[in-house]
Motif scaffolding. Structure first.
Motif, mmCIF file in Angstrom:
data_model
loop_
_atom_site.group_PDB
_atom_site.id
_atom_site.type_symbol
_atom_site.label_atom_id
_atom_site.label_comp_id
_atom_site.label_asym_id
_atom_site.label_seq_id
_atom_site.Cartn_x
_atom_site.Cartn_y
_atom_site.Cartn_z
ATOM 1 N N ALA A 1 0.802 -1.257 -0.107
ATOM 2 C CA ALA A 1 -0.169 -0.108 0.039
ATOM 3 C C ALA A 1 0.860 1.095 0.070
ATOM 4 O O ALA A 1 1.976 1.127 0.726
ATOM 5 C CB ALA A 1 -0.825 -0.117 1.074
ATOM 6 N N ASP A 2 0.371 2.229 -0.811
ATOM 7 C CA ASP A 2 1.336 3.459 -1.090
ATOM 8 C C ASP A 2 0.531 4.518 -0.297
ATOM 9 O O ASP A 2 1.055 5.573 -0.147
ATOM 10 C CB ASP A 2 1.731 3.849 -2.124
ATOM 11 N N THR A 3 -0.641 4.178 0.412
ATOM 12 C CA THR A 3 -1.273 5.288 1.521
ATOM 13 C C THR A 3 -1.756 4.577 2.636
ATOM 14 O O THR A 3 -1.766 3.291 2.765
ATOM 15 C CB THR A 3 -2.486 5.707 0.496
ATOM 16 N N PRO A 4 -1.999 5.321 3.653
ATOM 17 C CA PRO A 4 -2.528 4.592 4.773
ATOM 18 C C PRO A 4 -3.769 3.791 4.582
ATOM 19 O O PRO A 4 -4.462 3.953 3.685
ATOM 20 C CB PRO A 4 -2.812 5.697 5.646
ATOM 21 N N PHE A 5 -3.736 2.786 5.504
ATOM 22 C CA PHE A 5 -4.964 1.694 5.531
ATOM 23 C C PHE A 5 -5.636 1.666 6.630
ATOM 24 O O PHE A 5 -5.033 2.268 7.833
ATOM 25 C CB PHE A 5 -4.507 0.560 4.774
ATOM 26 N N ALA B 1 -5.854 -15.179 6.350
ATOM 27 C CA ALA B 1 -4.902 -14.280 6.773
ATOM 28 C C ALA B 1 -4.678 -13.286 5.905
ATOM 29 O O ALA B 1 -5.020 -13.511 4.585
ATOM 30 C CB ALA B 1 -3.892 -15.026 7.072
ATOM 31 N N ARG B 2 -4.346 -12.295 6.400
ATOM 32 C CA ARG B 2 -4.020 -11.068 5.402
ATOM 33 C C ARG B 2 -2.724 -10.132 5.921
ATOM 34 O O ARG B 2 -2.517 -10.437 7.049
ATOM 35 C CB ARG B 2 -5.095 -9.867 5.419
ATOM 36 N N CYS B 3 -2.203 -9.723 4.942
ATOM 37 C CA CYS B 3 -0.974 -8.940 5.377
ATOM 38 C C CYS B 3 -0.859 -7.645 4.461
ATOM 39 O O CYS B 3 -0.940 -7.869 3.144
ATOM 40 C CB CYS B 3 0.400 -9.737 5.234
ATOM 41 N N VAL B 4 -0.694 -6.467 5.127
ATOM 42 C CA VAL B 4 -0.606 -5.483 4.170
ATOM 43 C C VAL B 4 0.727 -4.673 4.650
ATOM 44 O O VAL B 4 0.883 -4.247 5.770
ATOM 45 C CB VAL B 4 -1.849 -4.225 4.208
ATOM 46 N N TRP C 1 0.621 -4.617 8.771
ATOM 47 C CA TRP C 1 -0.355 -5.175 9.513
ATOM 48 C C TRP C 1 -0.495 -6.529 8.907
ATOM 49 O O TRP C 1 -0.367 -7.100 7.928
ATOM 50 C CB TRP C 1 -1.454 -4.414 9.217
ATOM 51 N N VAL C 2 -0.750 -7.625 10.123
ATOM 52 C CA VAL C 2 -0.876 -8.798 9.817
ATOM 53 C C VAL C 2 -2.243 -9.216 10.532
ATOM 54 O O VAL C 2 -2.424 -8.924 11.837
ATOM 55 C CB VAL C 2 0.360 -9.693 10.133
#
Length: 139
Positions: free
Chosen positions: A7-11, A76-79, A93-94
């Motif tokens: 991500a190149d912007t906050p999430f 599961a997710r990761c950013v 974030w995970v």
């Protein structure tokens, strides 16, 4: 659907968490990494993350796939952010959902450790003394 994202912007971590929840979930674990104001006894003013995006995406997906195979987790997710970040900003974030907490904790730890070790994302810290330095990977 992508489970790993650059991500190149906050999430928003709350929106990401919501993607992982369903009626089968009994445990959820997450990790948030923020930009801190120091590293190795040096004052840090901010940093920049850069990535080889295509390779980072592929390797990040591979890491999450391994976690899904290795642990009894449901999803599961990761950013991971790229670009310039200020002190206190969310950098990575995970999130992991599972029927039971032990699997969620173990998979979450596995994902962040493997992402930091294997995914081609580099950190360029800016120090208070006026110099800067690149860091990656973390052993």
């Amino acid at each position: 659907m992508s489970r790993f994202r650059i991500a190149d912007t906050p999430f928003d971590a709350a929106n990401l968490r919501a993607e992982l929840l369903d009626d089968r979930v009994g445990g959820y674990a997450s990790f948030e990494g923020w930009v801190r104001n120091h590293n190795a006894d040096r004052a840090v003013l901010g940093l920049r993350y850069e990535a080889y995006a295509a390779l980072a995406q592929a390797e990040g997906e591979r890491v999450i796939g391994e976690a899904l195979d290795k642990f009894a987790v449901l999803d599961a997710r990761c950013v991971h952010r790229v670009g310039d970040l200020a002190i206190g900003e969310l950098a990575v974030w995970v999130g992991v959902s599972a029927a039971h907490r032990d699997a969620a904790f173990a998979a979450c730890r596995y994902i962040i450790d493997e992402v930091k070790a294997r995914v081609p994302i580099w950190k360029h810290e800016r120090y208070a003394e006026g110099d800067a330095g690149w860091l990656h990977p973390e052993p």
